[in-house]
Enzyme design. Structure first.
Site: not given
Length: 974
Positions: A242-244
């Site tokens: 996932s992105d942050a």
């Protein structure tokens, strides 16, 4: 007796295939241990001898965030080389530096989050610097090369494990976590998926990262395309990271799910395997997963699937075979070869846009070098810390001699007078180390704090003269004479403390706001906090938020989002300053330009200001400050050359320039490389990887992702660009001749000769395009099929061959839901750019003829329209499928061509949800108006029937939606 050593567990047995070893290790982990592995920072399992593991090491154009490293040109600059082999070598160098840096700092990870393969659809996107091209073929060619270099060439073990960013249709920073990209099926398959697909199929990709945005109303982190497309392109286990913060966004900002347990479960089932959230603290994610398991939203098998994918990558990286890992000692750091490669890449990235003969520069040329970027070597958010540094000015000093180069930066030199008549003053700084920002490395550089070891600004009778630069829209930086920028740290004081503007929230930018319609006074607002500057007895600081001082313009970040406490004082009054100009930058430029043989105006952007991650640009134009400098130089000397150093295209008037060049921020060797190109030591051969438009009016809306309907990119744009895709001039003429085409073995074979007609060795980028001559649906007016960068000696002729698979000529046929090669004539275009065509031929290809839509048998998926007006695609359910709705609740018109109604129909059935409205249908002269009653929620579909007597045969169907309903499907019965 001596006790026998314990048997080697199968997961440590090198004789077994990785899949069996992964299964064995997975079986030994407890449920809680497996759950803990789902976070970015997976903890160690000491009882099994399994080390901690971190996903995510930024390495877009060099190792980022972890301190000094070789810095190569920005990704868009690597795209401008049009040279996959060069980019493969860059990727290899970066991966060797990752290994070398990890050997001395275990914080450096081997799972690298690079490259970015988002297509550069819109030149105002703030992250334009991170992509390679607007074209999916060129993007995939460069991305594949970079991932192969990052992976290494060992058949079993990987040097690093690349993750592609950002899945999918992600080209806006404005509202990036809440906006939805409306992507019709043709755009999805012909454009957005293609760059990812070709790169994954090449076999050097370990995974992908979903983007923050939504696609067709559904967050990318629960996208069915991960399962339906991505995981079908390879037999390897792919790790989806996932992105942050994105997992929390599913609830917190997107409100797509009611609880974090539901959101986490949905993301895991959709295919997200590693959750980047809450920094290094994995406990919130673990708690959410456990809650989802307890509620029956997940099974332990779902967790096992994700953990298996992570372990597969770790085995490929040699973690469990340290004595047999061929890359364990393959690190190389800041070697002469890497330095040379950085220079070579920077040289190959330079694009000559225009030249009336002033370039290359003669050895005895007297130069005026002016402009805000002339003595800068700028870094971006994904850069490492420079070990070596070369600015354009330094490169020109070295190449031509300092005595032949006159420099004027072009800043406005000002003092700021307070209402008390004193001036802002930078006090002497004590002797202290002066590290560059991020020199020590940081897992999250957004958390790096500003310096507080230097004294705050004060006031005195004389004051300090600051270098003021307006980067556009009134966004200013102020630099002290010692080169430090004014900045604000957590304590709220203003100091001359930053070596460059930077950080997740830039603390070095200000805005002067005039007080009173005719007054000369200004508030100096600090944009990082949104607060004006005040003067107090203990120093200069940002004012506290009081009714008088807290008026924050829309463009400034609020204190809550800026992350700066601004705790200095509680009731300071915003100071009103008078700007006293000691020198206008244009005056310095005129003086330097007047006596020069040639003026080089070095303009462009600072990658941390007005166009970066979190902030899109608002215009193609150069900032007014730089336009004034350019005009001053041209007025003083007609032999003016514009050198643009920027992360994205600009619009300017090239006809009034003797020459113009563009290069992305070129990394550590940028200045040396640029000087060598200007001097003719190297002939320029970079090519534009995206269209340069002439005016903002040529651009679509930033959120319009329909490249076909919106006529976007070189493939569909029908206007006249400032410079076309693939454009780039040379100092050397090249001849194209002897075009031959042949269709054989499932491919179009194209042959031609290329000749260097000059007197120096040079590169040429030969480009092959096509267009369908008489297409039945809108097709690209140009489409890149292949390219090759070739080095030729003077007088040398080389015969080039391209073999293009016939599937490259196919389009996504919405009537059949698959690719189709349309039979007919196709132009074959060979040349030096998408518009500079030197050779052409026409070939006739066999294919599959169009078939009418069998609407009686399967009806119509509403999203499979041929053309539309005012429509947006949305999620049919939270798990899968698309529906159509009018954009902004207005009116949408849909056209479905060639529908086969058999012997005729009498009734139409519509699957509708959402708000009430009307649906108008017409086909074959028959018309119907259907009232949509509205449903309790957007996913509560109801079927509405109405008479629609359509005669037998094939007819176009037109559908008009009025009101905020969702249309998922249209069916018919006789």
């Amino acid at each position: 007796m001596t006790a026998s050593p314990p048997p080697t567990p199968p997961f440590r047995d090198l004789r077994l295939p990785f899949a069996k070893r992964v299964d064995d290790l997975l079986s030994r982990l407890t449920r809680d241990e497996k759950v803990s592995f789902l976070h970015q920072f997976a903890p160690a399992v000491e009882r099994l001898g399994v080390a901690a593991f971190r996903t995510g090491q930024e390495a877009l154009h060099g190792v980022a965030w972890m301190g000094p490293a070789t810095v190569f040109p920005q990704a868009v600059g690597l795209g401008a080389t049009w040279n996959p082999e060069l980019v493969r070598r860059v990727g290899e160098a970066v991966s060797r530096e990752v290994r070398a840096m990890r050997a001395r700092d275990e914080r450096v990870g081997l799972n690298v989050w690079s490259p970015t393969v988002n297509l550069l659809r819109h030149p105002l996107w703030g992250r334009n610097e991170e992509g390679y091209s607007e074209d999916p073929l060129l993007t995939s060619a460069i991305a594949t090369a970079y991932t192969r270099g990052l992976r290494g060439d060992h058949p079993v073990y990987w040097r690093t494990a690349p993750v592609l960013k950002h899945w999918l249709a992600h080209n806006n920073e404005t509202g990036r976590d809440v906006t939805s990209s409306s992507v019709r099926p043709r755009v999805l398959h012909e454009y957005d998926l293609r760059a990812f697909r070709a790169t994954v199929e090449a076999g050097a990709v370990a995974g992908v990262m979903p983007a923050y945005n939504l696609v067709n109303g559904r967050p990318n982190h629960v996208s069915p395309h991960l399962r339906e497309h991505l995981r079908t392109w390879t037999d390897q286990e792919l790790l989806v990271c996932s992105d942050a913060g994105a997992p929390s966004n599913l609830v917190d900002s997107e409100h797509y799910f009611d609880t974090h347990e539901e959101a986490t479960a949905a993301a895991l089932v959709a295919g997200v395997d590693s959750f980047t959230d809450h920094g290094t603290d994995g406990s919130p994610i673990a708690a959410r997963v456990r809650g989802a398991l307890e509620r029956g939203l997940l099974s332990e098998a779902d967790v096992d699937t994700a953990v298996r994918r992570q372990l597969s990558v770790r085995f490929r990286l040699g973690e469990f075979d340290p004595d047999d890992d061929p890359h364990a000692h393959s690190g190389a750091f800041d070697t002469p070869e890497h330095r040379e490669l950085a220079r070579e890449a920077a040289e190959q990235a330079v694009v000559l846009l225009r030249n009336d003969g002033v370039l290359p520069l003669a050895p005895d040329t007297r130069l005026a070098v002016v402009g805000l970027l002339a003595d800068e070597c700028k870094l971006d958010w994904y850069s490492g810390t420079l070990i070596h540094r070369s600015t354009p000015l330094e490169g020109l000093y070295e190449r031509f001699g300092a005595e032949r180069v006159r420099f004027a930066e072009g800043v406005d030199r000002v003092r700021l007078r307070t209402s008390a008549g004193t001036f802002l003053h930078v006090p002497p700084a004590p002797e202290a180390p002066d590290p560059a920002r991020g020199a020590q490395g940081a897992l999250d550089p957004a958390l790096l704090a500003g310096r507080t070891d230097l004294p705050p600004l004060t006031t005195d009778a004389v004051g300090t003269e600051f270098a003021l630069v307006d980067w556009g829209d009134g966004v200013l930086t102020l630099r002290a004479p010692d080169g430090r920028y004014l900045s604000v740290a957590e304590d709220g004081y203003v100091r001359a403390s930053a070596d460059q503007p930077g950080g997740w929230v830039v603390q070095e930018t200000f805005r002067l706001e005039r007080r009173g319609e005719h007054g000369t006074g200004h508030l100096l607002r600090h944009l990082g906090t949104g607060r004006p500057v005040s003067v107090a007895a203990d120093g200069v600081k940002v004012a506290a938020r009081t009714p008088e001082t807290a008026e924050t313009p829309e463009s400034a970040e609020t204190p809550d989002t800026a992350g700066t406490a601004g705790t200095a004082g509680t009731a300071e009054t915003a100071e009103v300053f008078e700007v006293v100009v000691a020198e206008h930058g244009t005056d310095a430029v005129r003086r330097a330009a007047a006596d020069a043989d040639v003026v080089l105006v070095v303009a462009g952007n600072d990658p941390h200001i007005r166009g970066r991650e979190t902030e899109d640009r608002t215009t193609l134009r150069l900032p007014a400050h730089q336009e004034r400098l350019l005009e001053a130089a041209r007025a003083a000397n007609p032999r003016t050359v514009l050198v643009l150093v920027s992360a994205y295209p600009y619009a300017f008037a090239p006809g009034r320039l003797a020459a113009a060049l563009w290069t992305a921020h070129g990394g550590q060797a940028a200045g040396t490389a640029l000087a060598r190109v200007l001097a003719g030591d190297v002939a320029p051969a970079g090519r534009l990887p995206q269209t340069w438009y002439a005016d903002d009016a040529d651009l679509p809306d930033l959120l319009d992702y329909d490249v076909i309907g919106g006529r976007q990119t070189y493939r569909y744009f029908e206007g006249t660009p400032l410079f076309p895709f693939g454009h780039g001039l040379s100092y050397v003429p090249f001849g194209y001749a002897d075009l031959v085409t042949a269709v054989a073995d499932g491919a179009l074979h194209v042959f031609f000769t290329l000749t260097n007609a000059g007197d120096t060795t040079a590169d040429e980028v030969a480009q092959l395009y096509t267009r369908a001559v008489e297409p039945s649906v809108p097709r690209p007016r140009r489409e890149l099929l292949a390219h090759r960068r070739v080095t030729l000696a003077p007088g040398e002729t080389r015969r080039l061959e391209f073999a293009v698979p016939l599937r490259a000529f196919a389009f996504w046929d919405v009537a059949r839901g698959d690719w189709r090669l349309e039979p007919g004539r196709y132009d074959v275009l060979v040349g030096a750019s998408s518009e500079d065509v030197r050779l052409r031929a026409t070939v006739t290809l066999d294919g599959e003829p169009a078939a009418p839509r069998p609407v009686l048998r399967r009806g119509l998926s509403a999203a499979d329209f041929d053309e539309h007006g005012g429509a947006a695609l949305v999620d049919r359910t939270k798990a899968a499928g698309d529906a159509v709705t009018p954009a902004s609740g207005g009116t949408a018109e849909l056209l479905y061509r060639a529908c086969d109604f058999g012997t005729g129909v009498r009734t139409v059935r519509l699957e509708l949800a959402g708000g009430a409205g009307t649906v108008e249908l017409s086909a074959g002269g028959a018309r119907a108006t259907v009232e949509s009653p509205g449903t309790p929620g957007p996913y509560d579909y109801t079927t509405v029937e109405a008479p629609l007597p359509v005669a037998g045969g094939t007819h176009d169907l037109r559908v008009t939606l009025r009101g905020p309903m969702r249309l998922a499907h249209v069916g018919f019965s006789g």
